[in-house]
Design a protein around this motif. Structure first.
Motif, short mmCIF file in Angstrom:
data_model
loop_
_atom_site.label_atom_id
_atom_site.label_comp_id
_atom_site.label_asym_id
_atom_site.label_seq_id
_atom_site.Cartn_x
_atom_site.Cartn_y
_atom_site.Cartn_z
N ILE A 273 8.38 -2.50 -18.18
CA ILE A 273 7.93 -3.29 -16.68
C ILE A 273 6.87 -4.67 -17.03
O ILE A 273 6.64 -5.42 -16.66
CB ILE A 273 6.59 -1.86 -16.13
CG1 ILE A 273 7.62 -1.03 -15.26
CG2 ILE A 273 5.74 -2.98 -15.07
CD1 ILE A 273 6.80 0.27 -14.99
N LEU A 274 5.74 -4.43 -18.39
CA LEU A 274 4.72 -5.49 -19.04
C LEU A 274 6.38 -6.41 -19.14
O LEU A 274 5.79 -7.07 -18.87
CB LEU A 274 4.33 -4.61 -19.99
CG LEU A 274 2.69 -4.10 -19.80
CD1 LEU A 274 2.08 -3.52 -20.43
CD2 LEU A 274 1.66 -5.43 -19.02
N GLY A 275 7.39 -5.90 -19.93
CA GLY A 275 7.85 -7.32 -20.25
C GLY A 275 7.96 -8.04 -19.48
O GLY A 275 8.49 -9.49 -19.08
N LEU B 289 1.66 -11.83 -10.92
CA LEU B 289 -0.12 -11.08 -10.86
C LEU B 289 0.53 -9.50 -10.08
O LEU B 289 -0.39 -8.69 -9.57
CB LEU B 289 -0.54 -12.14 -10.47
CG LEU B 289 -1.10 -12.94 -10.60
CD1 LEU B 289 -3.05 -13.66 -10.12
CD2 LEU B 289 -2.58 -11.56 -12.38
N VAL B 290 0.64 -9.97 -8.55
CA VAL B 290 1.87 -8.94 -7.59
C VAL B 290 2.22 -7.36 -8.34
O VAL B 290 1.90 -6.82 -8.37
CB VAL B 290 2.28 -9.64 -6.75
CG1 VAL B 290 3.61 -8.40 -5.59
CG2 VAL B 290 2.17 -10.42 -5.49
N VAL C 166 -2.31 -2.00 -12.71
CA VAL C 166 -3.18 -2.09 -12.55
C VAL C 166 -3.79 -1.00 -11.40
O VAL C 166 -4.22 0.09 -11.72
CB VAL C 166 -4.43 -3.27 -11.81
CG1 VAL C 166 -5.21 -3.33 -11.39
CG2 VAL C 166 -3.90 -3.96 -12.66
N VAL C 167 -2.90 -0.59 -10.40
CA VAL C 167 -3.22 0.42 -9.53
C VAL C 167 -2.71 1.53 -9.92
O VAL C 167 -3.93 2.80 -9.74
CB VAL C 167 -2.58 0.18 -7.79
CG1 VAL C 167 -1.83 1.70 -7.10
CG2 VAL C 167 -2.75 -0.87 -6.99
N THR D 157 -8.21 4.56 -2.72
CA THR D 157 -6.72 5.23 -3.59
C THR D 157 -5.59 5.61 -2.81
O THR D 157 -4.88 5.24 -2.64
CB THR D 157 -7.52 6.16 -4.51
OG1 THR D 157 -7.56 7.49 -4.00
CG2 THR D 157 -8.48 5.97 -5.24
N GLU D 158 -6.30 6.39 -1.88
CA GLU D 158 -5.35 6.43 -0.48
C GLU D 158 -4.46 5.37 0.36
O GLU D 158 -2.88 5.63 0.52
CB GLU D 158 -6.14 7.40 0.81
CG GLU D 158 -5.78 9.28 0.86
CD GLU D 158 -6.32 9.88 2.17
OE1 GLU D 158 -7.50 8.50 3.06
OE2 GLU D 158 -5.64 10.47 2.52
N MET D 159 -5.07 4.53 0.42
CA MET D 159 -4.23 3.17 1.15
C MET D 159 -3.06 2.37 -0.01
O MET D 159 -2.27 2.26 0.26
CB MET D 159 -5.50 2.33 1.62
CG MET D 159 -5.12 3.09 3.49
SD MET D 159 -5.84 1.38 4.20
CE MET D 159 -7.32 1.49 3.42
N VAL D 160 -3.62 2.31 -1.39
CA VAL D 160 -3.12 1.52 -2.34
C VAL D 160 -1.50 1.85 -2.71
O VAL D 160 -0.89 1.53 -3.39
CB VAL D 160 -3.82 0.84 -2.89
CG1 VAL D 160 -4.56 -0.08 -2.31
CG2 VAL D 160 -4.54 1.95 -3.97
#
Ligand SMILES: [Zn+2]
Lengths: 210, 211
Positions: free
Chosen positions: A82-84, A99-100, A107-108, A141-144
């Motif tokens: 993922i990070l790669g 960034l997305v 982050v999320v 947190t519920e929405m994202v």
């Protein structure tokens, strides 16, 4: 004297239905209007939320360490994590997309786990932090949470689309399932947390009679 | 309490704020009117301006678009003179063929099954309500509509397509097929239908009361 703040459904011996909102006698097991199971508060809310958060933390390791997909190009197999993938997009100059993915995939999920843990701790320790702020954090947190699934869908699309035999083929890696597991467990964790617990420690004061 | 007031009271269902549990006495709301929880500020009910015709129209359009999205090519990919075309469901079946069966089932659920069930249940719920019919099974459909929501991830999948597009751009050409546009329009219509479905209003309608 009820243990619940004045004016709440619970203080009146009522349980609000989570599906339709109707408040009915807490002695009933199902909502008379929509037949969903009703509880004064979600049963074992904190324990269930913690169990699901721990599941998410455990899955987060393979999700980030293992490859999320393998690119097979003329017999050469290149795994990518993922990070790669984020780093590669960044190096190619695709900054907004990098960034997305960084926000959705890294982050999320971590922020969601930290926020929900803080909310659980807050309830367990009868925190005096603003209930409005805590309720707002919970709603976020519920929405994202569902948006974290982007990377899994990218793998699904690339695997289906890029299948040119020896020339170029993309295959799913084990991190894809682990990461889907992270997202599903954090969605379930948010669903098992009962936001009413935040407000149970705050005396209710009606601002108007309306 | 006057006789009139007593009657109004009897005609409303006791509801509680789902965020903070405050018991609220909601009288009938005028179209376009919103009721907020005095304790935590959450919107408890928002009476729709045009009743249930609007979400029904969007849900019907969404159903047609989702069917179209499953018929035509979704994406095409060209590299070194070779071309590959994929359909919407192939994004799940390709994972299945590769041996990732659980992942394939999850993807299919999030991008096709949950959105389809959600659209179908909104239609099955609203057609009887709009035409003034009440059936005992409506409550089961209503429950489905309000429970399945978080698992329908059509809009998240669209962002996934965008990201794939940019990831591939360097090595090959990727083309959007007619199904992509149908799926895009489907997502817009389903979102619009759900946005116009107020929980309080819908359940009062299912019970046969005015909101
Ligand atoms: Zn409230």
């Amino acid at each position: 004297m009820s243990a619940y703040p004045q004016g709440t459904a619970a203080a009146h011996g009522l349980a609000a239905c989570h599906v339709c909102g109707k408040a009915s006698s807490a002695a009933l097991h199902r909502c008379p209007r929509c037949e969903a199971p009703i509880h004064v508060r979600k049963p074992d809310s904190l324990q269930r939320t913690i169990a699901l958060l721990l599941t998410a933390v455990v899955l987060l390791l393979p999700a980030n360490i293992l490859p999320i997909m393998h690119t097979e190009n003329l017999g050469r197999v290149t795994p990518s994590t993922i990070l790669g993938g984020v780093v590669l997009l960044w190096e190619e100059g695709a900054y907004p997309i990098a960034l997305v993915i960084l926000i959705a995939s890294v982050v999320v999920p971590i922020a969601k786990i930290l926020i929900l843990s803080t909310l659980v701790l807050g309830v367990a320790r009868a925190s005096t932090a603003s209930p409005h702020d805590r309720a707002r954090l919970y709603k976020v947190t519920e929405m994202v949470g569902r948006w974290s699934m982007i990377d899994v869908f990218v793998v699904a699309i690339l695997v289906a689309l890029i299948n040119l035999g020896d020339l170029l083929t993309i295959r799913p890696g084990n991190a894809a399932l682990a990461f889907a597991g992270v997202v599903v467990s954090t969605i379930l964790a948010a669903g098992s947390f009962d936001p009413r617990l935040i407000w149970d420690q705050v005396p209710a004061q009606k601002e108007s009679d309306a | 309490m006057t006789a009139d007031a007593a009657q109004t009271r009897a005609a409303t269902t006791p509801v509680a704020c789902l965020e903070c549990d405050l018991l609220v006495d909601l009288g009938p709301l005028a179209p376009g009117q919103r009721a907020q929880c005095p304790r935590c500020g959450t919107t408890i009910a928002a009476s729709p301006k045009q009743g249930l015709h609007r979400p029904l129209a969007f849900a019907l359009a969404a159903a047609v678009l989702l069917m179209l999205a499953n018929v035509y090519p979704f994406l095409a990919f060209k590299a070194s003179g070779l071309e590959r075309v994929m359909t919407l469901t192939e994004s799940a079946s390709a994972l299945y063929d590769d041996g990732s069966r659980v992942l394939a089932a999850l993807v299919l659920t999030f991008i096709v099954i949950a959105p389809a069930v959600l659209t179908a249940s909104v239609i099955a719920l609203l057609v009887p309500l709009v035409t003034g019919r009440r059936y005992p099974w409506l409550r089961h459909i209503g429950r489905l509509v309000f429970v399945i929501g978080p698992w329908s991830m059509a809009e998240v999948f669209l962002i996934g397509v965008l990201v794939s597009f940019i990831k591939i751009a360097k090595m090959a050409t990727m083309l959007l097929g007619p199904s992509f546009w149908a799926f895009f329009a489907f997502t817009v219509c389903l979102t619009a239908a759900l946005a116009a479905l107020d929980r309080h209003y819908v359940w009062n309608a299912i019970e046969g009361r005015d909101a």
